[in-house]
Design a protein around this motif. Structure first.
Motif, short mmCIF file in Angstrom:
data_model
loop_
_atom_site.label_atom_id
_atom_site.label_comp_id
_atom_site.label_asym_id
_atom_site.label_seq_id
_atom_site.Cartn_x
_atom_site.Cartn_y
_atom_site.Cartn_z
N UNK A 162 0.93 -1.25 0.11
CA UNK A 162 0.11 0.02 0.12
C UNK A 162 1.34 1.03 0.16
N UNK A 163 0.34 2.37 -0.64
CA UNK A 163 1.05 3.28 -0.77
C UNK A 163 0.17 4.66 -0.06
N UNK A 164 0.68 5.70 1.07
CA UNK A 164 0.20 6.74 2.16
C UNK A 164 0.53 8.11 1.36
N UNK A 165 -0.97 8.05 1.52
CA UNK A 165 -1.12 9.99 1.20
C UNK A 165 -0.37 10.41 1.54
N UNK A 166 0.52 11.32 1.25
CA UNK A 166 1.49 12.28 1.50
C UNK A 166 0.05 12.92 3.11
#
Length: 348
Positions: A162-166
């Protein structure tokens, strides 16, 4: 003049409980005030009173909620009582479980006892507002709580990442959720399991007319399609929009979807291909995907996607882009949708 905060005392909260709720697995009844519960439950309001003045019994020991095999648990009934009393007593907190799986029996109980729309809407709104709300997905022996907000989940070479929003000026970031050696055997079945859970929840949210929760779930569907071929949902997304989901979808969301489709989904579509591209991180999801700060600009290359669209890539990260000609910009589109739907709802 300062107004006095309402509490259950104005409706009998300081008097002895006159309603005894009998639940499975508990010897002592749960005490409550019939006058309070009658305001928010049609079932309680219709209970016959004891002629001798003793507490009225409310027997829930035989109540089996939809999809369950055992009678409703005392803990679920206690949460429902908290939800009801919180409407009148500031010392009682509205329950907002962190996972949808945990919230399901509470909502089903509220529905089963004919709980007032005010309480149901409060429960649905509290769930929709949780920043850490999670969807529980099980495939075989693998069971995961997928956080629904601020993340893009992807199936990458047999692993679940998963990638996290900044946040602030930081960049989006990638993380491993389930390593390949564990997830690879489940990767083919996982998208359909995710779709099945989302379909079930969209149906329940629609049937109970929990508009904020249904809107949040639709936002999840849209967001999780962004990774395209790496999406954990795209291959099975069609099953999310089942007949029962469409039948029970709140009218407000149906109106929004119709107007938005007319404004955004236009017949004038183009494919833009260029070797060198500048990519502006105009949304948190885009910044998360490319691992860049929100609003920043990065240089990349545009490659041809197999379906004919352009795939802007920064390093190894890229996803196909669909471009439509003309029409209002996103801000103007959102305003037009809001105005049109508001007028339609006013006239109902």
């Amino acid at each position: 003049m300062l107004k006095r905060k309402r509490s259950s005392s104005c409706l009998g909260g300081d008097s002895p409980p006159d309603l005894h709720i009998l639940v499975a697995g508990r010897e002592e009844p749960l005490p409550a005030h019939r006058r309070v519960l009658s305001l928010f439950s049609g079932v309680v309001d219709g209970l016959p009173s004891n002629t001798d003045g003793s507490p009225t019994p409310w027997d829930l020991r035989g109540l089996v909620l939809d999809g369950e095999s055992e009678p409703v648990a005392a803990a679920v009934v206690e949460r429902w009582l908290d939800a009801v009393y919180s409407r009148l007593d500031v010392s009682r907190q509205l329950p907002a479980p962190a996972t949808l799986e945990e919230a399901r029996p509470l909502l089903l109980l509220a529905d089963a006892v004919d709980t007032s729309p005010a309480v149901l809407q409060a429960l649905g709104g509290a769930l929709a507002e949780r920043p850490d709300l999670a969807l529980t997905v099980a495939v075989g022996e693998l069971k995961l709580d997928l956080q629904l907000k601020g993340r893009l989940h992807c199936i990458v070479t047999g692993a679940l990442e998963y990638c996290l929003e900044p946040t602030g000026s930081s960049s989006g970031s990638w993380h491993m959720l389930v390593a390949k050696e564990t997830f690879d055997q489940h990767k083919d079945a996982f998208p359909s399991a995710v779709a099945r859970e989302l379909e079930s929840w969209l149906h329940l949210a629609g049937r109970l007319n929990l508009v904020p929760l249904a809107r949040a779930l639709m936002g999840v569907v849209k967001a999780q399609l962004a990774p395209n071929t790496l999406s954990l949902l795209q291959s099975s997304v069609g099953s999310v929009f089942s007949p029962r989901v469409l039948h029970f979808m709140p009218r407000e969301l149906m109106f929004e979807g119709f107007v938005r489709d007319a404004l955004v989904e236009r017949p004038a579509q183009v494919n833009i291909l260029s070797g060198d591209v500048s990519i502006v991180m105009a949304s948190p999801l885009a910044a998360a995907w490319y691992g860049k700060p929100l609003g920043s600009t990065a240089q990349g290359k545009a490659e041809l996607h197999p379906d004919g669209r352009a795939t802007p890539k920064i390093g190894n990260g890229g996803v196909a882009v669909t471009a439509f000609m003309g029409g209002p910009n996103p801000e103007a589109c959102a305003k037009l949708v809001e105005e049109a739907v508001a007028k339609a709802l006013e006239e109902e």
